[in-house]
Design an enzyme around this catalytic site. Structure first.
Site, mmCIF file in Angstrom:
data_model
loop_
_atom_site.group_PDB
_atom_site.id
_atom_site.type_symbol
_atom_site.label_atom_id
_atom_site.label_comp_id
_atom_site.label_asym_id
_atom_site.label_seq_id
_atom_site.Cartn_x
_atom_site.Cartn_y
_atom_site.Cartn_z
ATOM 1 N N SER A 44 0.826 -1.218 0.000
ATOM 2 C CA SER A 44 0.000 0.000 0.000
ATOM 3 C C SER A 44 0.859 1.267 0.000
ATOM 4 C CB SER A 44 -0.949 0.011 1.200
ATOM 5 O OG SER A 44 -0.224 -0.020 2.410
ATOM 6 N N HIS A 45 2.181 1.144 0.207
ATOM 7 C CA HIS A 45 3.033 2.334 0.170
ATOM 8 C C HIS A 45 4.199 2.189 -0.806
ATOM 9 C CE1 HIS A 45 0.533 3.039 3.613
ATOM 10 N NE2 HIS A 45 0.746 4.314 3.369
ATOM 11 N N ARG A 49 1.446 4.019 -4.636
ATOM 12 C CA ARG A 49 1.393 5.461 -4.359
ATOM 13 C C ARG A 49 1.864 6.315 -5.544
ATOM 14 N NH1 ARG A 49 -2.201 6.355 -0.688
ATOM 15 N NH2 ARG A 49 -1.823 5.288 1.264
ATOM 16 N N LEU A 121 6.057 4.993 7.629
ATOM 17 C CA LEU A 121 6.931 5.741 8.553
ATOM 18 C C LEU A 121 8.156 4.946 9.005
ATOM 19 C CD1 LEU A 121 4.429 7.488 11.007
ATOM 20 C CD2 LEU A 121 5.563 8.427 9.012
ATOM 21 N N ASP A 175 4.948 0.013 13.073
ATOM 22 C CA ASP A 175 4.537 1.149 12.251
ATOM 23 C C ASP A 175 3.097 0.901 11.867
ATOM 24 O OD1 ASP A 175 4.236 3.199 10.451
ATOM 25 O OD2 ASP A 175 5.402 2.235 8.866
ATOM 26 N N GLU A 185 -4.775 0.234 2.390
ATOM 27 C CA GLU A 185 -5.164 -1.182 2.459
ATOM 28 C C GLU A 185 -6.641 -1.338 2.100
ATOM 29 O OE1 GLU A 185 -3.082 -3.576 2.946
ATOM 30 O OE2 GLU A 185 -1.340 -2.499 3.742
ATOM 31 N N HIS A 226 -12.160 3.717 21.925
ATOM 32 C CA HIS A 226 -11.784 5.025 22.474
ATOM 33 C C HIS A 226 -10.279 5.150 22.712
ATOM 34 C CE1 HIS A 226 -12.313 2.436 26.015
ATOM 35 N NE2 HIS A 226 -11.454 3.225 26.630
HETATM 36 P P1 NDP Z 1 -0.423 -3.224 9.890
HETATM 37 O O1 NDP Z 1 -1.672 -3.338 10.686
HETATM 38 O O2 NDP Z 1 -0.272 -4.114 8.724
HETATM 39 O O3 NDP Z 1 0.838 -3.478 10.829
HETATM 40 C C1 NDP Z 1 1.066 -2.635 11.936
HETATM 41 C C2 NDP Z 1 2.269 -3.117 12.712
HETATM 42 O O4 NDP Z 1 1.940 -4.319 13.399
HETATM 43 C C3 NDP Z 1 3.476 -3.442 11.829
HETATM 44 O O5 NDP Z 1 4.629 -2.987 12.454
HETATM 45 C C4 NDP Z 1 3.441 -4.968 11.726
HETATM 46 O O6 NDP Z 1 4.712 -5.542 11.529
HETATM 47 C C5 NDP Z 1 2.877 -5.343 13.078
HETATM 48 N N1 NDP Z 1 2.168 -6.613 13.067
HETATM 49 C C6 NDP Z 1 1.225 -7.009 12.195
HETATM 50 N N2 NDP Z 1 0.785 -8.236 12.525
HETATM 51 C C7 NDP Z 1 1.477 -8.606 13.634
HETATM 52 C C8 NDP Z 1 1.480 -9.771 14.459
HETATM 53 N N3 NDP Z 1 0.685 -10.797 14.210
HETATM 54 N N4 NDP Z 1 2.316 -9.790 15.515
HETATM 55 C C9 NDP Z 1 3.146 -8.757 15.775
HETATM 56 N N5 NDP Z 1 3.190 -7.636 15.036
HETATM 57 C C10 NDP Z 1 2.368 -7.567 13.972
HETATM 58 O O7 NDP Z 1 -0.191 -1.711 9.422
HETATM 59 P P2 NDP Z 1 -1.276 -0.588 9.036
HETATM 60 O O8 NDP Z 1 -2.177 -1.182 7.996
HETATM 61 O O9 NDP Z 1 -1.881 -0.010 10.252
HETATM 62 O O10 NDP Z 1 -0.333 0.520 8.364
HETATM 63 C C11 NDP Z 1 0.308 0.231 7.135
HETATM 64 C C12 NDP Z 1 1.237 1.353 6.760
HETATM 65 O O11 NDP Z 1 0.528 2.510 6.367
HETATM 66 C C13 NDP Z 1 2.213 1.834 7.835
HETATM 67 O O12 NDP Z 1 3.527 1.680 7.302
HETATM 68 C C14 NDP Z 1 1.893 3.321 8.022
HETATM 69 O O13 NDP Z 1 3.027 4.145 8.267
HETATM 70 C C15 NDP Z 1 1.297 3.648 6.678
HETATM 71 N N6 NDP Z 1 0.438 4.851 6.741
HETATM 72 C C16 NDP Z 1 0.904 6.038 6.209
HETATM 73 C C17 NDP Z 1 0.112 7.175 6.237
HETATM 74 C C18 NDP Z 1 0.604 8.485 5.699
HETATM 75 O O14 NDP Z 1 -0.152 9.447 5.707
HETATM 76 N N7 NDP Z 1 1.826 8.610 5.256
HETATM 77 C C19 NDP Z 1 -1.252 7.140 6.790
HETATM 78 C C20 NDP Z 1 -1.599 5.871 7.368
HETATM 79 C C21 NDP Z 1 -0.792 4.762 7.318
HETATM 80 P P3 NDP Z 1 5.102 -6.225 10.095
HETATM 81 O O15 NDP Z 1 5.328 -5.069 9.154
HETATM 82 O O16 NDP Z 1 6.321 -7.026 10.376
HETATM 83 O O17 NDP Z 1 3.940 -7.068 9.687
#
Ligand code: NDP
Length: 332
Positions: A44-45, A49, A121, A175, A185, A226
């Protein structure tokens, strides 16, 4: 799906950005960020993008020739005016000064303003961990998330990232969007015809739905009710008034809705465990990580990406995404 090597991914990103008007330094910084996202499985990034980056160059919203210059406000507060460009070049230039200040004084902060962030990030917090620093960062966006209890968007997806240094090893990194799911996503699920978990967002009727198309017309929800809502609000304040930049709703009011990243602020914090803690800081952290890893069903955040990173082979890229990029940058 098409198959592209990491070098082909970089070249596609770099050449299309150059064609849309970015100079070498800006195109190279963004293309590196995008390639690293594809390498680490953050679809997704990654190239996803690029159409937004190109649209924001073509509309004139973003300065593809930005020349961001970091400056010290105090010995431990560094401000980088983004010169209305993309965040990766500003971060590349400012992070060394942030790391140096944190290593000298124990703690330092970087504020990034007048910048357009459209990426994950983890690159910035991992860069701090490579200096044996604990890193934290957050950024806001445009209102797409309803505060807990509401059904109207006020917060951005407002990601937070944290890195803990592990000398000689990949850092511990999380992150995550403070929305139940990052908007990218949800967009990918809508494009690919997949449903999303209940609790991700509300449809235009204000009701919970698993249909990503409906959520994109309605609102996302914060993660964890919350509690996530409070963290999303904290990000609004830290990436907004704290650093002298806009809140998500103010960002939206001044944005050109061209599909690219809006202008906003970013906050970064770097802390040295060597200065602040005891000499056994790294060993004690490893004690926690080894207990976590010994538990059935538990893994460390960041581990999935760091494992994928070791695979230097080709990556699968969506065909319609490639067509979208080539439509915006026909000579690539
Ligand atoms: P995810 O929910 O996929 O993952 C969030 C974090 O949880 C990651 O560090 C991931 O590590 C970890 N994780 C996931 N599953 C597990 C697990 N089972 N056990 C332990 N750790 C776990 O990410 P999001 O969908 O919330 O975000 C995706 C990206 O979007 C991020 O990189 C964020 O910076 C980016 N973003 C950017 C924005 C912007 O404006 N620039 C706005 C919003 C989001 P791992 O990577 O190893 O799976």
């Amino acid at each position: 799906m098409a198959t592209l090597t990491l070098d082909e991914i970089y070249q596609l990103a770099y050449q299309s950005l150059r064609q849309a008007g970015a100079d070498d330094a800006n195109a190279a910084a963004v293309a590196t960020t995008v390639t690293h996202a594809e390498r680490d499985g953050s679809a997704s990034h990654g190239l996803f993008r690029i159409p937004g980056y190109l649209k924001s160059l073509l509309s004139g919203k973003v300065n593809g020739n930005a020349d961001p210059q970091p400056e010290h406000i105090t010995p431990v507060v560094i401000r980088c005016h983004g010169n209305n460009g993309y965040a990766p070049l500003a971060l590349q230039r400012a992070i060394p000064a942030l790391a140096e200040a944190a290593k000298t004084y124990g703690i330092a902060a970087l504020t990034l303003t007048h910048s357009h962030h459209f990426a994950a990030l983890w690159p910035e917090v991992e860069a701090l961990a490579e200096h044996d620093l604990m890193g934290f960062s957050c950024v806001s966006y445009k209102p797409v998330v309803a505060p807990a209890g509401g059904n109207e968007a006020l917060f951005g997806t407002n990601p937070i990232a944290f890195a803990w240094p592990r000398p000689g090893r990949s850092p511990l990194v999380y992150d995550m969007a403070t929305a139940a799911m990052a908007q990218g996503e949800v967009q990918i699920a809508a494009r690919d015809g997949h449903s999303v978990p209940l609790g991700t967002g509300l449809g235009p009727d204000g009701e919970l739905t698993t249909d990503p198309q409906d959520i994109l017309k309605g609102v996302l929800l914060p993660f964890g009710g919350h509690k996530g809502s409070a963290i999303a609000m904290m990000v609004e304040l830290m990436a907004g008034p704290l650093v002298g930049e806009s809140l998500s709703f103010e960002t939206d009011e001044r944005d050109t809705p061209d599909g690219g990243p809006p202008q906003g602020g970013q906050f970064l914090l770097a802390v040295s465990p060597q200065v602040m803690g005891e000499t056994d800081w790294a060993a004690r952290a490893e004690g926690l990580f080894s207990r976590l890893e010994a538990m059935e069903g538990v893994r460390l955040p960041g581990q999935r990406r760091h494992t994928l990173r070791k695979d230097t082979g080709s990556r699968a890229v969506n065909d319609s995404l490639l067509a979208d990029i080539r439509q915006l940058a026909p000579q690539v």
